[in-house]
Write an enzyme that holds these catalytic residues in place. Structure first.
Site, PDB file in Angstrom:
ATOM      1  N   HIS A 190       0.193   1.117   7.036  1.00 16.22           N
ATOM      2  CA  HIS A 190      -0.603  -0.195   6.516  1.00 16.22           C
ATOM      3  C   HIS A 190       0.166  -1.426   6.387  1.00 16.22           C
ATOM      4  CE1 HIS A 190       1.268  -0.047   2.267  1.00 16.22           C
ATOM      5  NE2 HIS A 190       0.932   1.214   2.317  1.00 16.22           N
ATOM      6  N   CYS A 204       4.082   5.854   1.713  1.00 15.60           N
ATOM      7  CA  CYS A 204       3.419   5.101   2.903  1.00 15.60           C
ATOM      8  C   CYS A 204       4.425   4.454   3.994  1.00 15.60           C
ATOM      9  CB  CYS A 204       2.600   4.195   2.385  1.00 15.60           C
ATOM     10  SG  CYS A 204       1.018   5.364   2.090  1.00 15.60           S
TER      11      CYS A 204
END
Length: 498
Positions: A418, A434
């Site tokens: 992301h 992440c």
């Protein structure tokens, strides 16, 4: 290797082979036999025989002989004698032929002083006859004494000398005449052989960028440098009568822009069929609103500048989509006339490879590198290593805190790839697990990651891949004036690690 078995019949079942858990390979995959050896059976005689044929057809003799010999290690097999015949043909006719270096397989020298097999058999039969006659003359007890005292004639010996590979880099001016480059490599190889007799000398010629103008040799310490070589020389003074020099076509294996566009859609089609069991009747179903947004758009076909879809090939531009075809290369392909005999290029699926050691992310189509970006990763090694499928493609994703996932995200279960509003974290290990990119980079990457794309996270990312074509420009694929899907998840809150 068993085909897929399940409750619902898939039209591609016959082409898929189940390896392990949720891992399958397609029989039409150009890398099928390499994957059989890597993931299923490293001793598979069929796979080694087929790879031997493949490298023999390409003229890569060393690799062909290696795989044929691996095939012969399994006996009996349907390929045993065929591989033996192929080895005799290559070793009998390949002397002096140029071949691509295969540094992964050590070259050995063998000498044998064993007696000929037929002669041994004759001697053995004479001995058996002698024992039988002694038994007739002296009775049962005499036979027992004779056999117990019997000694074999002797055991042969086989001597193996392992050879050391000595790889070097030599910087050369690429636009010099080939004859001058050949002479430089030839002279350097002979000089090294004088001080290192019997060793394998490898010279990897890399285009000079101002380094080493006097052509001094540099020992090769980084294996990834090999892929930059445009010429390779190999010589062993104890074995070779010639210095083998091979010029490498650095453009070989690169996708054309038309193939890149076709494989983008094929990757999405593969994921759609995996989720739904059958292909869509119309390609519009790939470009639906979230969560069915397998793609953000149907790309333009580069040569015609059109993304119209037709059901039958006529050469008028755009794409051909045939949902009844068994192969992805026949299901979706360019509708152009420039090269009508090869308009169905091989399917090379899109994938992403993340290297933790250098914080790199690569977008690949088959073996062609299309895009490379820097990423941020998890603190305390929180980003896991493994392979993950893209399950969600989301614009403006919402989390527990505002803007925690940046402008776009590709969800992969517990973690996501992301954007971030903290660009200083790129190249560092600051996330909870992440993979972070700048918002600008994730916006450039996002349209080229179909739903179902596999993301490989590795400790090191030394892929040695073909570089992207200089023509690569993601924007040329985006059609103008086309309705784009709504890829926001509205009020859904995501709980990725962040």
């Amino acid at each position: 290797m068993n085909p897929i078995k399940g409750r619902f019949k898939n039209h591609l079942d016959e082409e898929m082979v189940h390896l392990h858990k949720n891992l399958y390979i397609n029989r039409s995959d150009p890398m099928y036999y390499e994957k059989v050896i890597r993931y299923l059976d490293p001793r598979s005689p069929e796979a080694h025989y087929k790879l031997g044929q493949k490298f023999e057809a390409k003229g890569i003799v060393d690799k062909a002989i290696f795989h044929y010999k691996e095939c012969r290690k399994t006996y009996p097999s349907p390929f045993y004698f065929a591989s033996a015949s192929a080895i005799r043909g290559l070793e009998g006719n390949g002397k002096g032929a140029e071949s691509l270096p295969v540094s992964d397989f050590p070259i050995i020298y063998k000498s044998s002083s064993t007696s000929p097999r037929l002669w041994k058999i004759i001697l053995f039969m004479i001995l058996l006859l002698s024992v039988f006659l002694w038994g007739l003359l002296w009775g049962k007890d005499s036979i027992t004494r004779t056999v117990s005292a019997f000694q074999l004639w002797g055991v042969g010996k086989e001597i193996t000398y392992e050879v050391v590979d000595m790889p070097y880099i030599i910087y050369l001016t690429k636009d010099k005449p080939h004859k001058e480059i050949e002479n430089d490599l030839y002279n350097k190889a002979l000089d090294l052989a004088k001080t290192n007799p019997g060793q394998n000398i490898w010279l990897y010629g890399i285009a000079s960028n101002g380094q080493n103008p006097d052509k001094k040799l540099v020992p090769l310490t980084d294996e990834t440098q090999k892929v930059k070589a445009f010429v390779v020389a190999q010589y062993n003074s104890a074995q070779d009568q010639t210095v083998k020099i091979r010029f490498i076509n650095t453009d070989f294996g690169k996708l054309t822009l038309a193939e890149a566009g076709a494989n983008l859609v094929r990757t999405a089609l593969e994921a759609y069929i995996s989720d739904n069991g059958t292909p869509p009747d119309k390609l519009d179903k790939l470009v639906a609103d979230y969560p069915q947004n397998y793609l953000s758009f149907i790309p333009q076909e580069i040569q015609s500048g059109s993304n119209q879809i037709v059901g039958k090939y006529d050469g008028d531009g755009g794409w051909v989509f045939d949902p009844l075809a068994k192969q992805y290369s026949d299901m979706f392909y360019p509708n152009t006339v420039e090269n009508p005999n090869s308009h169905r290029a091989n399917f090379e699926r899109y994938r992403v490879v993340v290297g933790k050691s250098d914080h790199s992310l690569q977008l690949l189509a088959g073996s062609t590198l299309l895009m490379e970006k820097q990423v941020g990763l998890g603190a305390d090694d929180a980003t896991p290593v493994g392979s993950f499928s893209v399950l969600d493609r989301v614009k403006e994703p919402q989390g527990k805190h505002p803007n925690v996932y940046g402008s776009s995200a590709l969800g992969m279960g517990a973690i996501a790839l992301h954007g971030t509003n903290d660009p200083a974290s790129i190249g560092s290990n600051l996330s909870l697990g992440c993979i972070r990119m700048t918002n600008a980079d994730i916006e450039e990457l996002y349209p080229f990651i179909p739903k179902g794309t596999v993301v490989f996270i590795r400790d090191n990312n030394h892929t040695g891949l073909t570089a992207a074509t200089a023509q690569w420009n993601p924007q040329v694929f985006v059609p103008l004036g086309t309705r784009l899907p709504n890829e926001s998840a509205k009020n859904k809150v995501f709980h990725w690690l962040g």
